[in-house]
Scaffold this motif. Structure first.
Motif, PDB file in Angstrom:
ATOM      1  N   GLY A  22      -7.430   2.227  -5.336  1.00 32.42           N
ATOM      2  CA  GLY A  22      -7.734   0.796  -5.284  1.00 32.42           C
ATOM      3  C   GLY A  22      -8.909   0.453  -6.167  1.00 32.42           C
ATOM      4  O   GLY A  22      -9.716   1.316  -6.511  1.00 32.42           O
ATOM      5  N   PRO A  23      -9.003  -0.790  -6.531  1.00 36.21           N
ATOM      6  CA  PRO A  23     -10.081  -1.206  -7.422  1.00 36.21           C
ATOM      7  C   PRO A  23     -11.442  -1.101  -6.748  1.00 36.21           C
ATOM      8  O   PRO A  23     -11.526  -1.014  -5.520  1.00 36.21           O
ATOM      9  CB  PRO A  23      -9.750  -2.661  -7.728  1.00 36.21           C
ATOM     10  CG  PRO A  23      -8.889  -3.104  -6.615  1.00 36.21           C
ATOM     11  CD  PRO A  23      -8.140  -1.896  -6.159  1.00 36.21           C
ATOM     12  N   THR A  24     -12.444  -1.155  -7.542  1.00 33.90           N
ATOM     13  CA  THR A  24     -13.789  -0.978  -7.010  1.00 33.90           C
ATOM     14  C   THR A  24     -14.152  -2.098  -6.042  1.00 33.90           C
ATOM     15  O   THR A  24     -13.744  -3.238  -6.213  1.00 33.90           O
ATOM     16  CB  THR A  24     -14.809  -0.924  -8.172  1.00 33.90           C
ATOM     17  OG1 THR A  24     -16.090  -0.777  -7.615  1.00 33.90           O
ATOM     18  CG2 THR A  24     -14.787  -2.198  -9.003  1.00 33.90           C
ATOM     19  N   GLY A  25     -14.882  -1.720  -5.035  1.00 35.06           N
ATOM     20  CA  GLY A  25     -15.395  -2.707  -4.092  1.00 35.06           C
ATOM     21  C   GLY A  25     -14.347  -3.415  -3.264  1.00 35.06           C
ATOM     22  O   GLY A  25     -14.541  -4.553  -2.864  1.00 35.06           O
ATOM     23  N   CYS A  26     -13.221  -2.773  -3.014  1.00 33.58           N
ATOM     24  CA  CYS A  26     -12.220  -3.438  -2.198  1.00 33.58           C
ATOM     25  C   CYS A  26     -12.247  -2.918  -0.771  1.00 33.58           C
ATOM     26  O   CYS A  26     -11.494  -3.359   0.076  1.00 33.58           O
ATOM     27  CB  CYS A  26     -10.826  -3.287  -2.807  1.00 33.58           C
ATOM     28  SG  CYS A  26     -10.198  -1.629  -2.697  1.00 33.58           S
ATOM     29  N   GLY A  27     -13.100  -1.942  -0.493  1.00 35.29           N
ATOM     30  CA  GLY A  27     -13.251  -1.516   0.889  1.00 35.29           C
ATOM     31  C   GLY A  27     -12.760  -0.109   1.185  1.00 35.29           C
ATOM     32  O   GLY A  27     -12.522   0.232   2.340  1.00 35.29           O
ATOM     33  N   LYS A  28     -12.615   0.722   0.185  1.00 33.74           N
ATOM     34  CA  LYS A  28     -12.129   2.080   0.402  1.00 33.74           C
ATOM     35  C   LYS A  28     -13.128   2.873   1.243  1.00 33.74           C
ATOM     36  O   LYS A  28     -12.774   3.500   2.246  1.00 33.74           O
ATOM     37  CB  LYS A  28     -11.895   2.793  -0.938  1.00 33.74           C
ATOM     38  CG  LYS A  28     -10.865   2.151  -1.825  1.00 33.74           C
ATOM     39  CD  LYS A  28     -10.575   2.991  -3.049  1.00 33.74           C
ATOM     40  CE  LYS A  28     -11.736   3.112  -4.013  1.00 33.74           C
ATOM     41  NZ  LYS A  28     -12.041   1.901  -4.792  1.00 33.74           N
TER      42      LYS A  28
END
Lengths: 1119, 296
Positions: free
Chosen positions: B52-58
């Motif tokens: 997932g893209p950065t800063g999406c909550g992984k």
């Protein structure tokens, strides 16, 4: 008749009989007005004239013929004086006298008798004993009459002096000027003296231009206000005196240009120009040509500010100032831009494009409305914004508001509104989708309408059976064709398609008898919905939005002058623009208006969708269509306020029911048929909302989809042009003139365009030219890249110290493909060198390994680090374990572009390249072609190698080397003729892989035209700039100095080209590209020193070394 | 476990890495079935790849799962007598210089002797923790290969330098994150590595969910939160049209926090979102126009 006369008559009898005839006729008329003595003297004079010389009888004949007329204006003494003057002239040459006498009657209408002698003398001054001069003199007499009708004698004298001066240069020219003077002088009016002064100045500076001056007068008087002409002409005279060439061109251009300004502004501009003259007449001329044109963008006061700035530059740097006033410098454009409050779409296009994409979340493009109108697919307005679902079209320039910010925010509001069509689904209308704010009535209505139509058709069929020959007018016929959905429709399971409509929008509009009204209501309601949605969704833009809505409100036309139906639509427009208070409404129909407002209010909700708009349209239409479209009296109007509060569903339904009952109570039927009043016309659209064409947009999108599918599956297009034609014949969105008889032709063309637009792929076939090359003059202004694969670049003017904006067009084209023979031959003949080069390049590989230190493990200990670690350890610190080093392979990261000079001079045979020759291409196109052909011819006769052949061979060797190391490389050739045709040939593009095609292209590298290096370098720089490589290299291989038509100042200064090239190379350097120039021109050192200064360059002593030197050089540069 | 350091007055919160637990429930709103998926994978001991893209909550998701899996209901780790309420979470931020020894452990010199120190991975394996390798592609390829034996049926970690193999505790789970779009082609994950994981794809949540997240994390009011979420959505529309990457939820939260602190919304968004996302002036201008449309 007295005896004296009879004697005289006898004397005349030895001359041709016409003389006697004239004599007799004249005598009859003259005798009653003069005493006998005078008559005798008069007659004697005539006879004397006739007897003077061989051909003087002609003069006498004219004398007699003119006398009866002349005698009306002259007294006896004067008459005799007149005769004496003629007689004197006749002594010079009878033809002078003939002209003198012949012209006299007309001249004496305006010429005071006391000037007769002066006049005759003026004419005589032209006579210098030659046939030509006598003709000139005769011409002078001839035009004197007409000229004197508007001019006085002293002016005529000035004019004669001027002509005399000119005639000393060329009597032909003087004759031509005189011929024109008859027309010109009256035109100049009171400014004749100024004009004559101007001509005199011009004549003294360059007599050939006098004629041009005469010719340009009509333009001058058309464009320049009367009070300003003298000032203008005196100024021009001054310029002429200071040696400005091409005065007539200047007059024409600056007059046209000044024509855009008011009289007062013209005066001001002239004053400003006047102050420029002492500094530089050229600048003054440029100022006059350009400044008035600026008025569209900036105010007069701002033009003065612009002028002041230019004046300062002019003082420091005359060339810079010149370029400034010609608006050929970036500084100049920047200043204008800074001053101007106008916002040009071009400048903000990128920002808006991204803004729109951001909002819409779809690929939205921005284009100018002019583009859309130009496509002729239904959208006609060039100045209004619009969209068809994928592109937002905006006006080219906005200068409505006094500040840049406001104009920009207009653009922003406009594009927000247009994007809202996309974002909030205006084009996604689905007939079958339910509305959320209304009960669905669409289907019910559709059934009703269909039923009524069937009945009506049946009735008409009966009627037509009785009257079979009754023809329908074309528009009506089209209308009838569309009343029943007749066509086999594309089947995609959609209810709309099954019913035979192309689009849901079309199906919806088909419910209404007055489609135009329905469309207008739908548009206003949909706009109201969107405006509300935008303001709710984007509160930040709301203030600007309201400002612009208010502005739009202020510009609405007077509602009270509209017939009722239009007025009701206008009422809705105003309501939609958020005018809730004091809405003007016809008193009688206040209730109607209130209900309309209530319906519209329902849409002002974030849940409202386009389907709700359609339901609202149904309801509003019913109310408005029922009203008679009649003009209301002034006193029948009152004002109403609309509550912000919304009614409940029930309340609204109740109101609507009441309305319906009222209608039925009126006449029991739908009132539309037997309606009275005028035909419905749309009120003007709201500027910022632009053109809204939901049906066309849906059609276009459907077409586009079908095209896409059709291409994928190889099917035929499902929507045939015939179907489209049938469907569109009735669309209110098309503004075609039904009565003109052109309707069908226009429609057909329009549909063709539409289908083309849906196909949308502009044919882009490389290798084919792009049509004839337009020729532009060097003095022209900025250029624009209009065609695909053309790029426009600035050019550096080193004297002005500024760029000439958008000065050159680079046309990129793939090199034609020839045979691979050349490539193979070269590989063969250079076999040994080739393998040598290859070996050397392969040997480079190990150099790529570099030692990397501070590693926890590796090839061996890094002694320094170990020592450090041990010291750390003894010091009680935790030592590092990174004490190893290792050789790490570092990827080569090089991109290189080779720019090959393909100028005509490369056709030189190498052994004769030493021959000194002028390599400048002639400026004149015709001479140039001759020069070029000569050059090419020379080349063709030779069987030995030319410079270009060596260039080609080097390229082949180089490719080999480059393929070995695997660098990214591109090979380009450039040539061209003139700044608008810089040809840029792609032999191998950066991304392209090497293969047969490249080999074939190499074959076709041939000497072409001139060498305009700057733009080519700029273009290759932009290509390299896109490469994400650590090392970027630009290698320029040329055979001589840069030169091209107009690639110099005034065609002499070769430095100009060198400096531009240098600047282009510097630009490349600034972008992290290493430029290197290699030339085979032995004299290369002198200009390469300037051109490359601190950059690398090499002059190849022996051109035969080129093939071996180039790869080596490359190696040296990149490793 | 808090250890006050001797001789100083400040008190640090310091943990041994395998003892760090997520004590409070980390705020997380599931978008789909990612929680169920992760739980299932954990039960079945299948390593998880979070894309997932950065800063999406992984990362937040992993923290949340660490907390959630520790709860009695879903606790699977038999090694549960460590008193904590959640599965320990060991996060390793991967970087270019991350070597095998950084993960597994190394000998250190201690006086005249050497001493073996376990690396974070070894400790996670021993403690039965979730080992979260953040931004795995940043690590060197030779390092990445190290985890292979841990990720298949063997579940063991060879410790080369000591000549040992270590079997993983049942509670151990390898989890790594990966941002597909942003790395260069050079830094792509090797197939042999990526095919050892089940992947859960993350994306930015939709407007409503994101607004809730922003509201919770930054403390702004719901209106501002929804506007920020709207902005996020619009900015993400620009991806590939001038932006490499849309604005992350994280940045939107930052903007929210600035707004909460009293910075004007437009300015806050400019600092947190626009300048954070791009250096291109034209794109910045476009984004600022979007912001000025959304915020008053």
């Amino acid at each position: 008749m007295t005896t004296g006369l009879a004697d005289l008559e006898r004397e005349l009898e030895r001359f041709p009989s016409s003389v006697v005839d004239e004599f007799r006729r004249a005598t009859q008329k003259v005798s009653p007005k003069l005493s006998d003595f005078d008559v005798a003297s008069w007659a004697k004079q005539g006879v004397d004239i006739a007897k003077q010389t061989v051909r003087s009888w002609e003069a006498a004949s004219e004398f007699f013929r003119a006398s009866p007329e002349v005698v009306d204006t002259l007294n006896a003494t004067q008459l005799l004086d007149w005769g004496r003057q003629g007689s004197l002239l006749c002594q010079e040459s009878p033809s002078l006298a003939v002209a003198f006498f012949r012209s006299s009657p007309r001249a004496f209408h305006s010429l005071r008798p006391r000037y007769i002698q002066s006049w005759a003398n003026l004419g005589k001054t032209f006579y210098r004993g030659t046939w030509k001069s006598s003709a000139l003199s005769a011409k002078f007499f001839e035009i004197s009459g007409p000229v004197l009708e508007s001019a006085n004698f002293s002016e005529l004298e000035r004019f004669a002096e001027l002509m005399d001066y000119v005639s000393h240069k060329s009597s032909d020219l003087a004759a031509e000027c005189m011929a024109m003077a008859e027309q010109v002088l009256p035109k100049v009016g009171g400014d004749r003296l100024a004009f004559i002064r101007l001509c005199r100045a011009v004549a003294e500076a360059n007599w050939r231009e006098v004629k041009g001056c005469f010719e340009s007068v009509s333009r001058l008087t058309t464009y320049i206000q009367e009070g300003q002409r003298a000032k203008f002409m005196d100024m021009t005279a001054e310029m002429a005196k200071s040696g400005m060439p091409n005065i007539s061109l200047f007059i024409n251009e600056s007059a046209t240009s000044l024509g855009r300004a008011t009289a007062a502004s013209q005066g001001r501009f002239l004053e400003l120009a006047q102050t420029l003259i002492p500094k530089s007449h050229e600048a003054a001329s440029a100022f006059l040509r350009n400044a008035p044109g600026l008025l569209g963008r900036i105010s007069e006061v701002q033009v003065e500010a612009w002028y002041d700035h230019g004046m300062r530059i002019l003082q420091d740097n005359p060339d810079g100032g010149m370029a400034y006033f010609k608006i050929e410098s970036n500084t100049s454009e920047e200043v204008i831009d800074l001053l101007s409050s106008a916002v040009e779409l071009e400048k903000i296009e990128e920002i808006l494009r991204m803004y729109c994409r951001g909002l819409a979340g779809a690929e939205v493009d921005i284009a100018s409305s002019r583009d859309m109108a130009g496509k002729n697919i239904g959208w006609v307005s060039e100045d209004h914004a619009t969209t068809e679902g994928t592109t937002v079209f905006l006006p080219q320039e906005m200068n409505k508001f006094p500040s840049k910010d406001e104009n920009f925010s207009f653009f922003k509001v406009v594009s927000t509104h247009q994007v809202a069509h996309i974002e909030f689904g205006s084009f996604g209308f689905d007939f079958d989708a339910p509305a959320s704010r209304f009960q669905d009535n669409r289907h019910l209505r559709e059934e009703e309408v269909q039923k009524q139509r069937r009945e009506r058709l049946a009735a008409r069929a009966q009627q037509q059976a009785q009257q079979p020959d009754f023809p329908l007018p074309p528009r009506l016929a089209a209308l009838e064709g569309a009343t029943l959905p007749p066509t086999p429709a594309p089947t995609d399971g959609d209810g709309t398609a099954e019913k035979g409509y192309l689009t849901d929008m079309g199906r919806f509009f088909d419910l209404f008898p007055i489609r135009k009204l329905a469309l207008d209501i739908f548009t206003v309601l949909e706009d109201a919905r969107l405006d509300y949605r935008v303001k709710a969704e984007y509160p930040g833009v709301a203030p600007a939005y309201r400002h612009i809505q208010q502005d739009a409100l202020d510009q609405r036309p007077d509602i009270k002058e509209m017939p009722l139906q239009e007025a009701m639509v206008e009422f809705l427009v105003r309501f939609s623009l958020h005018q809730y208070k004091n809405l003007p409404v016809p008193t009688e129909f206040m209730d109607h208006a209130a209900v309309i407002a209530e319906v519209a209010k329902r849409l002002l909700h974030t849940d409202a969708a386009v389907e709700d708009t359609s339901e609202a349209t149904l309801r509003v239409y019913d109310i408005i269509a029922d009203l008679p479209n009649q003009q209301m009296d002034e006193e029948d109007w009152s004002e109403m306020d609309v509550e912000e509060q919304e009614l409940s569903d029930d309340q609204l339904d109740e109101l609507l029911d009441q309305m319906r009952e009222m209608r039925q109570g009126n006449d029991g039927t739908q009132g539309e048929q037997d309606q009275q009043g005028e035909e419905y016309e749309s009120p003007p659209q709201v500027d910022f909302r632009g053109d809204f064409k939901p049906e066309l947009s849906q059609i276009l999108n459907t077409l586009r989809q079908q095209m896409g599918q059709g291409q994928a599956s190889g099917q035929q297009m499902q929507m045939s042009p015939e179907m489209l034609q049938q469907m569109l014949a009735n669309s209110p969105e098309l503004e075609l003139d039904a009565e003109s008889g052109q309707f069908n032709a226009d429609l057909a063309m329009f549909i063709q365009n539409l289908v083309k637009e849906a196909g949308a792929q502009p044919p882009d076939q490389p290798g084919q030219g792009y049509g004839p090359i337009p020729h532009q003059d060097e003095d022209g202004g900025s250029l624009e890249a209009r065609e695909p694969k053309t790029f426009v670049y600035d050019e550096w003017d080193f004297r002005a110290g500024d760029y000439k904006p958008r000065w050159c067009i680079v046309r990129e084209k793939p090199m034609a493909e020839g045979d691979t023979q050349f490539y193979t031959d070269t590989v063969h003949s250079y076999g040994r060198l080739m393998s040598q080069i290859r070996r050397q390049f392969e040997m480079l590989m190990p150099e790529e390994y570099k030692k990397v230190k501070h590693l926890p493990d590796g090839d061996d200990f890094d002694l320094d680090a170990v020592v450090e670690a041990i010291i750390d350890k003894w010091a009680g610190e935790s030592p590092t374990d990174k004490v190893h080093w290792r050789r790490n392979k570092i990827d080569r990261d090089v991109a290189v572009a080779f720019l090959l000079d393909m100028s005509a001079s490369t056709a030189e045979a190498i052994d004769e390249a030493r021959r000194v020759e002028d390599w400048d291409a002639p400026d004149d196109p015709v001479e140039y072609m001759v020069w070029l052909r000569a050059r090419r011819g020379e080349g063709a006769r030779r069987t030995y190698k030319r410079i270009i052949d060596l260039e080609k061979e080097s390229i082949v060797l180089l490719i080999h080397a480059l393929e070995t190391v695997g660098d990214v490389y591109g090979i380009y050739g450039f040539s061209g003729y003139g700044r608008e045709n810089v040809e840029y040939y792609v032999i191998k593009d950066m991304e392209e892989t090497f293969g047969e095609r490249v080999k074939r292209r190499i074959d076709k590298i041939t000497p072409l035209h001139a060498t305009r290096m700057g733009p080519a370098i700029r273009h290759v720089t932009s290509k390299l700039d896109k490469q994400e490589k650590r090392t970027k290299l630009l290698m320029l291989i040329s055979d001589g100095r840069p030169q091209d038509r107009g690639y110099s100042r005034e065609g002499v200064e070769k430095e100009y080209a060198v400096h531009d090239t240098k600047m282009a190379l510097t630009e490349a350097r600034r972008k992290g590209i290493t430029p290197f120039a290699l030339t085979v021109d032995k004299a290369g050192h002198d200009y390469l020193k300037t051109m490359c200064q601190d950059m690398g360059y090499e002059v190849l002593g022996d051109i035969n070394n080129l093939p071996s030197r180039l790869p080596m050089l490359y190696r040296k540069l990149t490793f | 476990m808090t250890t006050p350091l001797k001789g100083t007055r400040s008190v640090y919160r310091e943990f041994l890495i395998e003892e760090y637990r997520v004590e409070e429930e980390p705020f997380y709103i599931p978008v789909g079935d990612e929680i169920e998926l992760f739980e299932a994978a954990y039960q079945q001991k299948i390593p998880v790849l979070l894309k997932g893209p950065t800063g999406c909550g992984k990362t937040r998701f992993v923290e949340h799962m660490s907390w959630r899996l520790g709860r009695p209901l879903s606790r699977v780790s038999p090694n549960s007598d460590n008193g904590g309420s959640s599965v320990p979470l060991i996060t390793v931020a991967c970087h270019e210089d991350l070597t095998a020894s950084d993960l597994v452990g190394r000998y250190l010199l201690e006086g005249e002797e050497t001493k073996w120190i376990d690396g974070p991975l070894t400790r996670a394996v021993k403690a039965g923790a979730i080992c979260y390798l953040d931004e795995i592609v940043e690590a060197r390829k030779d390092t990445t290969v190290l985890i292979h034996p841990l990720t298949d049926h063997r579940r063991l970690l060879p410790i080369e330098k000591r000549g040992q193999v270590l079997f993983a505790d049942d509670g151990f789970l390898l989890c790594m994150s990966y941002n597909p779009g942003y790395q260069s082609a050079l830094k792509d994950l090797k197939q042999s590595t990526r095919q050892r994981f089940v992947a859960i794809e993350f994306d930015y949540p939709d407007r409503e969910v994101e607004a809730k997240v922003i509201e919770h994390e930054s403390g702004v009011n719901p209106t501002v939160a929804i506007s920020l979420a709207k902005l996020g959505e619009k900015v993400r529309n620009l991806k590939d049209y001038g932006l490499q990457e849309g604005s992350s939820t994280r940045l939107l939260i930052y903007a929210g926090k600035l707004i909460k602190q009293g910075i004007a919304p437009r300015r806050a968004c400019q600092c947190a979102v626009v300048w954070g996302v791009t250096d291109d002036h034209e794109v910045q201008r476009s984004m600022e126009e979007i912001i000025s449309s959304i915020f008053e």
